[in-house]
Design a protein around this motif. Structure first.
Motif, PDB file in Angstrom:
ATOM      1  N   GLY A  93       0.830  -1.197   0.000  1.00  0.00           N
ATOM      2  CA  GLY A  93       0.000   0.000   0.000  1.00  0.00           C
ATOM      3  C   GLY A  93       0.866   1.248   0.000  1.00  0.00           C
ATOM      4  O   GLY A  93       2.075   1.176   0.231  1.00  0.00           O
ATOM      5  N   ARG A  94       0.226   2.383  -0.252  1.00  0.00           N
ATOM      6  CA  ARG A  94       0.940   3.661  -0.248  1.00  0.00           C
ATOM      7  C   ARG A  94       1.504   3.932   1.144  1.00  0.00           C
ATOM      8  O   ARG A  94       0.934   3.505   2.144  1.00  0.00           O
ATOM      9  N   SER A  95       2.592   4.693   1.211  1.00  0.00           N
ATOM     10  CA  SER A  95       3.114   5.116   2.505  1.00  0.00           C
ATOM     11  C   SER A  95       1.991   5.840   3.238  1.00  0.00           C
ATOM     12  O   SER A  95       1.243   6.597   2.616  1.00  0.00           O
ATOM     13  N   ASN A  96       1.893   5.591   4.535  1.00  0.00           N
ATOM     14  CA  ASN A  96       0.908   6.273   5.365  1.00  0.00           C
ATOM     15  C   ASN A  96      -0.512   5.720   5.261  1.00  0.00           C
ATOM     16  O   ASN A  96      -1.442   6.288   5.834  1.00  0.00           O
ATOM     17  N   VAL A  97      -0.687   4.629   4.547  1.00  0.00           N
ATOM     18  CA  VAL A  97      -2.028   4.063   4.380  1.00  0.00           C
ATOM     19  C   VAL A  97      -2.501   3.375   5.667  1.00  0.00           C
ATOM     20  O   VAL A  97      -3.703   3.110   5.839  1.00  0.00           O
ATOM     21  N   GLY A  98      -1.554   3.119   6.575  1.00  0.00           N
ATOM     22  CA  GLY A  98      -1.912   2.440   7.823  1.00  0.00           C
ATOM     23  C   GLY A  98      -1.460   0.992   7.854  1.00  0.00           C
ATOM     24  O   GLY A  98      -1.975   0.181   8.619  1.00  0.00           O
ATOM     25  N   LYS A  99      -0.440   0.686   7.056  1.00  0.00           N
ATOM     26  CA  LYS A  99       0.024  -0.695   6.922  1.00  0.00           C
ATOM     27  C   LYS A  99       0.695  -1.194   8.201  1.00  0.00           C
ATOM     28  O   LYS A  99       0.351  -2.271   8.693  1.00  0.00           O
ATOM     29  N   SER A 100       1.633  -0.417   8.738  1.00  0.00           N
ATOM     30  CA  SER A 100       2.283  -0.908   9.973  1.00  0.00           C
ATOM     31  C   SER A 100       1.287  -0.986  11.119  1.00  0.00           C
ATOM     32  O   SER A 100       1.342  -1.913  11.931  1.00  0.00           O
ATOM     33  N   SER A 101       0.373  -0.042  11.180  1.00  0.00           N
ATOM     34  CA  SER A 101      -0.641  -0.084  12.253  1.00  0.00           C
ATOM     35  C   SER A 101      -1.497  -1.335  12.134  1.00  0.00           C
ATOM     36  O   SER A 101      -1.829  -1.972  13.140  1.00  0.00           O
ATOM     37  N   LEU A 102      -1.851  -1.699  10.912  1.00  0.00           N
ATOM     38  CA  LEU A 102      -2.690  -2.878  10.725  1.00  0.00           C
ATOM     39  C   LEU A 102      -1.926  -4.156  11.096  1.00  0.00           C
ATOM     40  O   LEU A 102      -2.467  -5.037  11.771  1.00  0.00           O
ATOM     41  N   SER A 118      10.045   2.042   9.003  1.00  0.00           N
ATOM     42  CA  SER A 118      11.161   2.807   8.449  1.00  0.00           C
ATOM     43  C   SER A 118      10.594   3.847   7.509  1.00  0.00           C
ATOM     44  O   SER A 118      10.154   3.554   6.415  1.00  0.00           O
ATOM     45  N   LYS A 119      10.569   5.061   7.997  1.00  0.00           N
ATOM     46  CA  LYS A 119       9.877   6.112   7.260  1.00  0.00           C
ATOM     47  C   LYS A 119      10.827   7.132   6.670  1.00  0.00           C
ATOM     48  O   LYS A 119      10.404   7.965   5.890  1.00  0.00           O
ATOM     49  N   THR A 120      12.090   7.059   7.083  1.00  0.00           N
ATOM     50  CA  THR A 120      13.017   8.103   6.675  1.00  0.00           C
ATOM     51  C   THR A 120      13.118   8.168   5.157  1.00  0.00           C
ATOM     52  O   THR A 120      13.561   7.204   4.532  1.00  0.00           O
ATOM     53  N   THR A 202      -8.575   0.955   4.899  1.00  0.00           N
ATOM     54  CA  THR A 202      -8.044   1.236   6.244  1.00  0.00           C
ATOM     55  C   THR A 202      -8.664   2.485   6.878  1.00  0.00           C
ATOM     56  O   THR A 202      -9.344   3.262   6.200  1.00  0.00           O
ATOM     57  N   LYS A 203      -8.394   2.655   8.163  1.00  0.00           N
ATOM     58  CA  LYS A 203      -8.741   3.877   8.933  1.00  0.00           C
ATOM     59  C   LYS A 203     -10.225   4.196   8.882  1.00  0.00           C
ATOM     60  O   LYS A 203     -10.610   5.370   8.820  1.00  0.00           O
ATOM     61  N   ILE A 204     -11.059   3.173   8.878  1.00  0.00           N
ATOM     62  CA  ILE A 204     -12.494   3.437   8.694  1.00  0.00           C
ATOM     63  C   ILE A 204     -13.094   4.226   9.855  1.00  0.00           C
ATOM     64  O   ILE A 204     -14.132   4.860   9.688  1.00  0.00           O
ATOM     65  N   ASP A 205     -12.424   4.240  11.010  1.00  0.00           N
ATOM     66  CA  ASP A 205     -12.934   5.057  12.124  1.00  0.00           C
ATOM     67  C   ASP A 205     -12.840   6.541  11.817  1.00  0.00           C
ATOM     68  O   ASP A 205     -13.522   7.362  12.426  1.00  0.00           O
ATOM     69  N   ARG A 206     -11.981   6.907  10.840  1.00  0.00           N
ATOM     70  CA  ARG A 206     -11.797   8.326  10.523  1.00  0.00           C
ATOM     71  C   ARG A 206     -12.717   8.810   9.417  1.00  0.00           C
ATOM     72  O   ARG A 206     -12.801  10.002   9.150  1.00  0.00           O
ATOM     73  N   ALA A 207     -13.389   7.882   8.750  1.00  0.00           N
ATOM     74  CA  ALA A 207     -14.261   8.278   7.637  1.00  0.00           C
ATOM     75  C   ALA A 207     -15.698   8.366   8.137  1.00  0.00           C
ATOM     76  O   ALA A 207     -16.149   7.522   8.904  1.00  0.00           O
ATOM     77  N   VAL A 237     -11.138  -2.073   7.751  1.00  0.00           N
ATOM     78  CA  VAL A 237     -10.462  -2.190   9.047  1.00  0.00           C
ATOM     79  C   VAL A 237     -10.220  -0.834   9.710  1.00  0.00           C
ATOM     80  O   VAL A 237     -10.063   0.188   9.044  1.00  0.00           O
ATOM     81  N   SER A 238     -10.209  -0.880  11.030  1.00  0.00           N
ATOM     82  CA  SER A 238      -9.670   0.210  11.827  1.00  0.00           C
ATOM     83  C   SER A 238      -8.716  -0.395  12.833  1.00  0.00           C
ATOM     84  O   SER A 238      -9.114  -1.223  13.644  1.00  0.00           O
ATOM     85  N   SER A 239      -7.463   0.018  12.760  1.00  0.00           N
ATOM     86  CA  SER A 239      -6.465  -0.516  13.686  1.00  0.00           C
ATOM     87  C   SER A 239      -6.602   0.126  15.057  1.00  0.00           C
ATOM     88  O   SER A 239      -6.043  -0.360  16.029  1.00  0.00           O
ATOM     89  N   VAL A 240      -7.335   1.225  15.117  1.00  0.00           N
ATOM     90  CA  VAL A 240      -7.557   1.905  16.391  1.00  0.00           C
ATOM     91  C   VAL A 240      -8.702   1.226  17.142  1.00  0.00           C
ATOM     92  O   VAL A 240      -8.582   0.903  18.326  1.00  0.00           O
ATOM     93  N   GLU A 241      -9.787   0.973  16.452  1.00  0.00           N
ATOM     94  CA  GLU A 241     -10.960   0.375  17.109  1.00  0.00           C
ATOM     95  C   GLU A 241     -11.011  -1.148  16.961  1.00  0.00           C
ATOM     96  O   GLU A 241     -11.908  -1.782  17.490  1.00  0.00           O
TER      97      GLU A 241
HETATM   98  P1  GDP Z   1       2.135   3.055   6.977  1.00  0.00           P
HETATM   99  O1  GDP Z   1       3.060   4.103   6.452  1.00  0.00           O
HETATM  100  O2  GDP Z   1       1.260   2.525   5.907  1.00  0.00           O
HETATM  101  O3  GDP Z   1       2.820   1.970   7.739  1.00  0.00           O
HETATM  102  O4  GDP Z   1       1.121   3.816   7.975  1.00  0.00           O
HETATM  103  P2  GDP Z   1       1.040   3.832   9.562  1.00  0.00           P
HETATM  104  O5  GDP Z   1       0.524   2.561  10.095  1.00  0.00           O
HETATM  105  O6  GDP Z   1       2.326   4.333  10.117  1.00  0.00           O
HETATM  106  O7  GDP Z   1      -0.109   4.923   9.750  1.00  0.00           O
HETATM  107  C1  GDP Z   1      -0.026   6.219   9.202  1.00  0.00           C
HETATM  108  C2  GDP Z   1      -0.801   7.194  10.081  1.00  0.00           C
HETATM  109  O8  GDP Z   1      -2.179   6.841  10.105  1.00  0.00           O
HETATM  110  C3  GDP Z   1      -0.356   7.164  11.540  1.00  0.00           C
HETATM  111  O9  GDP Z   1      -0.447   8.476  12.035  1.00  0.00           O
HETATM  112  C4  GDP Z   1      -1.361   6.262  12.201  1.00  0.00           C
HETATM  113  O10 GDP Z   1      -1.535   6.557  13.567  1.00  0.00           O
HETATM  114  C5  GDP Z   1      -2.615   6.544  11.417  1.00  0.00           C
HETATM  115  N1  GDP Z   1      -3.485   5.366  11.376  1.00  0.00           N
HETATM  116  C6  GDP Z   1      -3.152   4.123  10.946  1.00  0.00           C
HETATM  117  N2  GDP Z   1      -4.197   3.276  11.021  1.00  0.00           N
HETATM  118  C7  GDP Z   1      -5.224   3.990  11.539  1.00  0.00           C
HETATM  119  C8  GDP Z   1      -6.584   3.692  11.874  1.00  0.00           C
HETATM  120  O11 GDP Z   1      -7.085   2.559  11.715  1.00  0.00           O
HETATM  121  N3  GDP Z   1      -7.342   4.710  12.372  1.00  0.00           N
HETATM  122  C9  GDP Z   1      -6.843   5.950  12.556  1.00  0.00           C
HETATM  123  N4  GDP Z   1      -7.666   6.892  13.047  1.00  0.00           N
HETATM  124  N5  GDP Z   1      -5.580   6.278  12.262  1.00  0.00           N
HETATM  125  C10 GDP Z   1      -4.764   5.318  11.762  1.00  0.00           C
END
Ligand code: GDP
Length: 265
Positions: A93-102, A118-120, A202-207, A237-241
């Motif tokens: 997925g794109r950077s910041n899509v929430g992959k590591s969180s998931l 690793s975001k640098t 991803t991040k469905i809690d934010r939509a 998915v929501s990795s938060v909820e």
């Molecule tokens: P990656 O670059 O794809 O690995 O993305 P990260 O997992 O680091 O997430 C990018 C940003 O989105 C971070 O600020 C996370 O806290 C936020 N984030 C990731 N997953 C979720 C989610 O399910 N819900 C919410 N609200 N924020 C999320």
């Protein structure tokens, strides 16, 4: 180790009242109520395991003395990848899509597992391999975006073309913004290589419900009209909820051959 967060385990979800519980376990179905009458909802329910299957899948994701879940290694090139000994799934997925969180949420019942980030910018992005006991491996692929499609060519494309034990690719799409141009590049590549994949929103809690519904319907339509290799059911998915995380664990267990018979709920 760290304590696992609330709702990481099904036992915690089962204590919630019925409609909240349903929303956490089957977030896509919860949206059904907002759909226009006559909408084809069969695609929402292709993979709809019952509690017993969800629990068997959870056991795979829970580490204990006889069942280790570990980070194995990282690789920038295919010749550094671990031997293809077990069935494998990968997450792209794109950077910041929430992959590591998931991935962290999936492994939350094995809190000793370290999901590295690793975001640098400018640093070479790596594939990170995780081993789930003797059952399967999971790969965290480099996030594409800031250098796409170069990242694809160098790492992702080589991996997708060569990895014989790859059973399914999970393509993550941001639930707030929907399909983007770079996501289309990924889709085209997966289609070209004939790789079976599934889209995860991803991040469905934010939509808001409206935005989520719009993105879900757009993607379902896109998948129906333009893809061959994509599983027709979207995963939300929501990795938060922790919404959709239990269902996704079950699907991973299933596609890696570790949960052959999944009885419907
Ligand atoms: P990656 O670059 O794809 O690995 O993305 P990260 O997992 O680091 O997430 C990018 C940003 O989105 C971070 O600020 C996370 O806290 C936020 N984030 C990731 N997953 C979720 C989610 O399910 N819900 C919410 N609200 N924020 C999320």
């Amino acid at each position: 180790g760290r304590a696992s967060p609330a709702l990481a385990a099904l036992a915690q979800v089962l204590r919630l009242e019925r409609s909240r519980r349903a929303g956490i376990v089957f977030p896509l179905q919860k949206l059904e109520r907002s759909l226009a009458p006559g909408t084809d909802m069969a695609r929402f329910r292709l993979f709809q395991p019952g509690l017993a299957a969800l629990q068997r899948a959870e056991a795979l994701f829970r580490s204990d003395r006889g069942h280790a879940i570990d980070y194995v290694s990282s690789a920038v090139r295919m010749d550094h990848a671990p031997p293809p000994a077990l069935p494998e799934v990968c997450f792209i997925g794109r950077s910041n899509v929430g992959k590591s969180s998931l991935i962290r949420a999936l492994f939350s019942l094995a809190p000793e597992v370290e999901v590295r980030v690793s975001k640098t910018p400018g640093h070479t992005k790596k594939m990170n391999f995780f081993k789930v006991g003797k059952y399967f491996t999971l790969v965290d692929m480099p996030g594409y975006g800031y250098r796409a499609p170069q990242d694809f060519v160098e790492v992702v494309e080589a991996y997708l073309q060569e990895r014989r034990n790859l059973k399914r690719t999970f393509l993550l799409v941001d639930g707030v913004v929907g399909l983007q141009k770079t996501d289309h590049i990924a889709v085209e590549m997966l289609e070209e290589f004939g790789i079976p994949y599934v889209m995860v929103l991803t991040k469905i809690d934010r939509a808001s419900r409206g935005v989520l519904l719009k993105n879900v319907l757009e993607i379902q339509e896109f998948v129906k009209e333009n893809t061959q290799g994509c599983f027709p059911q979207l995963f939300l998915v929501s990795s938060v909820e922790f919404s959709g995380v239990h269902l996704l664990r079950c699907f991973v267990a299933h596609v890696t051959g570790n949960l052959p018979a999944v009885e419907a709920s």
